[in-house]
Design an enzyme around this catalytic site. Structure first.
Site, PDB file in Angstrom:
ATOM      1  N   PRO A   1       0.798  -1.230   0.000  1.00 21.59           N
ATOM      2  CA  PRO A   1       0.000   0.000   0.000  1.00 21.59           C
ATOM      3  C   PRO A   1       0.830   1.280   0.000  1.00 21.59           C
ATOM      4  O   PRO A   1       1.861   1.363   0.670  1.00 21.59           O
ATOM      5  CB  PRO A   1      -0.809  -0.115   1.297  1.00 21.59           C
ATOM      6  CG  PRO A   1      -0.028  -1.060   2.158  1.00 21.59           C
ATOM      7  CD  PRO A   1       0.619  -2.032   1.217  1.00 21.59           C
ATOM      8  N   ASN A   2       0.326   2.218  -0.752  1.00 21.79           N
ATOM      9  CA  ASN A   2       0.842   3.590  -0.853  1.00 21.79           C
ATOM     10  C   ASN A   2       2.119   3.718  -1.676  1.00 21.79           C
ATOM     11  O   ASN A   2       2.576   4.829  -1.933  1.00 21.79           O
ATOM     12  CB  ASN A   2       1.053   4.212   0.548  1.00 21.79           C
ATOM     13  CG  ASN A   2      -0.251   4.304   1.318  1.00 21.79           C
ATOM     14  OD1 ASN A   2      -1.233   4.803   0.783  1.00 21.79           O
ATOM     15  ND2 ASN A   2      -0.267   3.808   2.536  1.00 21.79           N
TER      16      ASN A   2
ATOM     17  N   ARG B   1       5.639  12.263  -2.912  1.00 21.88           N
ATOM     18  CA  ARG B   1       5.670  12.855  -1.569  1.00 21.88           C
ATOM     19  C   ARG B   1       6.785  12.197  -0.764  1.00 21.88           C
ATOM     20  O   ARG B   1       7.327  11.166  -1.153  1.00 21.88           O
ATOM     21  CB  ARG B   1       4.326  12.611  -0.855  1.00 21.88           C
ATOM     22  CG  ARG B   1       3.177  13.293  -1.559  1.00 21.88           C
ATOM     23  CD  ARG B   1       1.866  12.912  -0.968  1.00 21.88           C
ATOM     24  NE  ARG B   1       1.747  13.370   0.413  1.00 21.88           N
ATOM     25  CZ  ARG B   1       0.651  13.184   1.150  1.00 21.88           C
ATOM     26  NH1 ARG B   1      -0.385  12.550   0.654  1.00 21.88           N
ATOM     27  NH2 ARG B   1       0.598  13.627   2.380  1.00 21.88           N
TER      28      ARG B   1
ATOM     29  N   TYR C   1      11.668   8.244   1.156  1.00 22.26           N
ATOM     30  CA  TYR C   1      11.471   7.288   0.073  1.00 22.26           C
ATOM     31  C   TYR C   1      12.131   7.684  -1.250  1.00 22.26           C
ATOM     32  O   TYR C   1      12.018   6.956  -2.232  1.00 22.26           O
ATOM     33  CB  TYR C   1       9.959   7.057  -0.128  1.00 22.26           C
ATOM     34  CG  TYR C   1       9.280   6.575   1.135  1.00 22.26           C
ATOM     35  CD1 TYR C   1       9.738   5.437   1.797  1.00 22.26           C
ATOM     36  CD2 TYR C   1       8.187   7.251   1.671  1.00 22.26           C
ATOM     37  CE1 TYR C   1       9.129   4.995   2.959  1.00 22.26           C
ATOM     38  CE2 TYR C   1       7.568   6.816   2.840  1.00 22.26           C
ATOM     39  CZ  TYR C   1       8.046   5.687   3.482  1.00 22.26           C
ATOM     40  OH  TYR C   1       7.454   5.243   4.629  1.00 22.26           O
TER      41      TYR C   1
ATOM     42  N   ASN D   1       8.169  -5.818  -1.136  1.00 22.50           N
ATOM     43  CA  ASN D   1       8.041  -4.681  -0.227  1.00 22.50           C
ATOM     44  C   ASN D   1       6.552  -4.589   0.104  1.00 22.50           C
ATOM     45  O   ASN D   1       5.764  -4.041  -0.680  1.00 22.50           O
ATOM     46  CB  ASN D   1       8.533  -3.382  -0.865  1.00 22.50           C
ATOM     47  CG  ASN D   1       8.450  -2.221   0.114  1.00 22.50           C
ATOM     48  OD1 ASN D   1       7.906  -2.356   1.212  1.00 22.50           O
ATOM     49  ND2 ASN D   1       8.986  -1.072  -0.288  1.00 22.50           N
TER      50      ASN D   1
ATOM     51  N   ALA E   1       3.320  -1.088   4.730  1.00 24.66           N
ATOM     52  CA  ALA E   1       2.883  -1.163   6.133  1.00 24.66           C
ATOM     53  C   ALA E   1       2.370  -2.550   6.520  1.00 24.66           C
ATOM     54  O   ALA E   1       2.400  -2.916   7.704  1.00 24.66           O
ATOM     55  CB  ALA E   1       1.812  -0.108   6.386  1.00 24.66           C
TER      56      ALA E   1
ATOM     57  N   GLU F   1      13.142  -9.704   0.955  1.00 21.30           N
ATOM     58  CA  GLU F   1      12.356  -8.572   1.472  1.00 21.30           C
ATOM     59  C   GLU F   1      13.148  -7.282   1.238  1.00 21.30           C
ATOM     60  O   GLU F   1      14.359  -7.238   1.494  1.00 21.30           O
ATOM     61  CB  GLU F   1      12.118  -8.781   2.977  1.00 21.30           C
ATOM     62  CG  GLU F   1      11.371  -7.652   3.649  1.00 21.30           C
ATOM     63  CD  GLU F   1      11.155  -7.917   5.155  1.00 21.30           C
ATOM     64  OE1 GLU F   1      11.625  -8.959   5.668  1.00 21.30           O
ATOM     65  OE2 GLU F   1      10.537  -7.049   5.794  1.00 21.30           O
TER      66      GLU F   1
ATOM     67  N   HIS G   1      12.980  -2.857   1.640  1.00 23.66           N
ATOM     68  CA  HIS G   1      12.337  -1.600   2.045  1.00 23.66           C
ATOM     69  C   HIS G   1      13.214  -0.449   1.591  1.00 23.66           C
ATOM     70  O   HIS G   1      14.446  -0.518   1.714  1.00 23.66           O
ATOM     71  CB  HIS G   1      12.138  -1.537   3.564  1.00 23.66           C
ATOM     72  CG  HIS G   1      11.262  -2.631   4.068  1.00 23.66           C
ATOM     73  ND1 HIS G   1       9.888  -2.576   3.933  1.00 23.66           N
ATOM     74  CD2 HIS G   1      11.552  -3.816   4.644  1.00 23.66           C
ATOM     75  CE1 HIS G   1       9.380  -3.688   4.419  1.00 23.66           C
ATOM     76  NE2 HIS G   1      10.361  -4.468   4.854  1.00 23.66           N
TER      77      HIS G   1
ATOM     78  N   ARG H   1      13.589   3.871  12.427  1.00 27.89           N
ATOM     79  CA  ARG H   1      12.375   4.691  12.436  1.00 27.89           C
ATOM     80  C   ARG H   1      11.552   4.364  13.693  1.00 27.89           C
ATOM     81  O   ARG H   1      12.121   3.978  14.710  1.00 27.89           O
ATOM     82  CB  ARG H   1      11.600   4.441  11.135  1.00 27.89           C
ATOM     83  CG  ARG H   1      12.396   4.859   9.892  1.00 27.89           C
ATOM     84  CD  ARG H   1      11.602   4.684   8.624  1.00 27.89           C
ATOM     85  NE  ARG H   1      10.432   5.549   8.600  1.00 27.89           N
ATOM     86  CZ  ARG H   1       9.490   5.506   7.646  1.00 27.89           C
ATOM     87  NH1 ARG H   1       9.599   4.627   6.651  1.00 27.89           N
ATOM     88  NH2 ARG H   1       8.464   6.317   7.690  1.00 27.89           N
TER      89      ARG H   1
HETATM   90  O1  CA2 Z   1      10.583   1.795   3.484  1.00 29.10           O
HETATM   91  C1  CA2 Z   1       9.735   1.103   2.912  1.00 29.10           C
HETATM   92  O2  CA2 Z   1       9.881   0.665   1.773  1.00 29.10           O
HETATM   93  C2  CA2 Z   1       8.403   0.823   3.615  1.00 29.10           C
HETATM   94  O3  CA2 Z   1       7.991  -0.498   3.275  1.00 29.10           O
HETATM   95  C3  CA2 Z   1       7.428   1.846   3.091  1.00 29.10           C
HETATM   96  C4  CA2 Z   1       6.065   1.795   3.767  1.00 29.10           C
HETATM   97  C5  CA2 Z   1       6.219   1.826   5.288  1.00 29.10           C
HETATM   98  O4  CA2 Z   1       4.950   1.655   5.902  1.00 29.10           O
HETATM   99  C6  CA2 Z   1       7.163   0.744   5.779  1.00 29.10           C
HETATM  100  O5  CA2 Z   1       7.292   0.859   7.180  1.00 29.10           O
HETATM  101  C7  CA2 Z   1       8.520   0.887   5.136  1.00 29.10           C
HETATM  102  C8  CA2 Z   1       5.226   3.000   3.350  1.00 29.10           C
HETATM  103  C9  CA2 Z   1       5.073   3.151   1.877  1.00 29.10           C
HETATM  104  C10 CA2 Z   1       4.478   4.502   1.610  1.00 29.10           C
HETATM  105  O6  CA2 Z   1       5.056   4.990   0.443  1.00 29.10           O
HETATM  106  C11 CA2 Z   1       4.914   6.336   0.209  1.00 29.10           C
HETATM  107  C12 CA2 Z   1       5.720   6.857  -0.760  1.00 29.10           C
HETATM  108  C13 CA2 Z   1       5.657   8.198  -1.043  1.00 29.10           C
HETATM  109  C14 CA2 Z   1       4.766   9.012  -0.384  1.00 29.10           C
HETATM  110  C15 CA2 Z   1       3.946   8.467   0.593  1.00 29.10           C
HETATM  111  C16 CA2 Z   1       4.007   7.123   0.880  1.00 29.10           C
END
Ligand code: CA2
Length: 146
Positions: free
Chosen positions: A10-11, A18, A23, A74, A77, A98, A100, A107
């Protein structure tokens, strides 16, 4: 030809739009291209998916048990919450890597626990988009050593 399946949770469709501090600035499309180029360099096919729906993600893992030889994942969340994704991955017999983008151990505490790490062959985090290249290379390395 062997196939590496890359799963994004997700996301991650918001990548590059953003939160560049966590990221990076590459879009998910850039990440897909990087993975595809890396897999092809190593002589493998690549399938790449992203979804914001957990059931769709799990269906994709089930499909990968029939169609893919290695998984790079990946789960976003869901990494920290989903026993269902953990259980689906246990059905997959090939290598699982895996990845990230961010360093999940530097974090919030809740990001330090992963339901995926306990069944993954390797974990790459904190290397940004380059981590996906490393993850695909490692999946290829594991496939080539079989
Ligand atoms: O660091 C990573 O790749 C995560 O898997 C990213 C997840 C986070 O919940 C994990 O703890 C770590 C969040 C992905 C959200 O991606 C976004 C990218 C740009 C803007 C907003 C969200």
């Amino acid at each position: 030809m062997t196939t590496i399946a890359v799963f994004n949770g997700p996301n991650l469709n918001m990548l590059g739009k953003r939160d560049p501090d966590y990221y990076g600035t590459e879009t998910l499309h850039d990440v897909e291209q990087l993975c595809r180029d890396t897999a092809h360099e190593e002589g493998h096919d690549l399938v790449f998916m992203q979804t914001n729906h957990e059931g769709v993600f799990i269906d994709g893992i089930h499909e990968a048990t029939r169609t893919a030889d290695a998984i790079v994942i990946n789960a976003g969340a869901w990494t920290h919450t989903s026993i269902a994704i953990h259980d689906a991955l246990e059905l997959f017999e090939g290598p699982v890597v895996e990845v990230h983008l961010s360093h999940i151990h530097q974090r919030e505490d809740f990001r330090s626990h992963s339901f995926i790490s306990m069944i993954a062959d390797a974990l790459i985090c904190g290397a940004g988009a380059h981590g996906y290249r490393l993850a695909v290379l490692h999946a290829a390395h594991l496939l080539n050593g079989r």
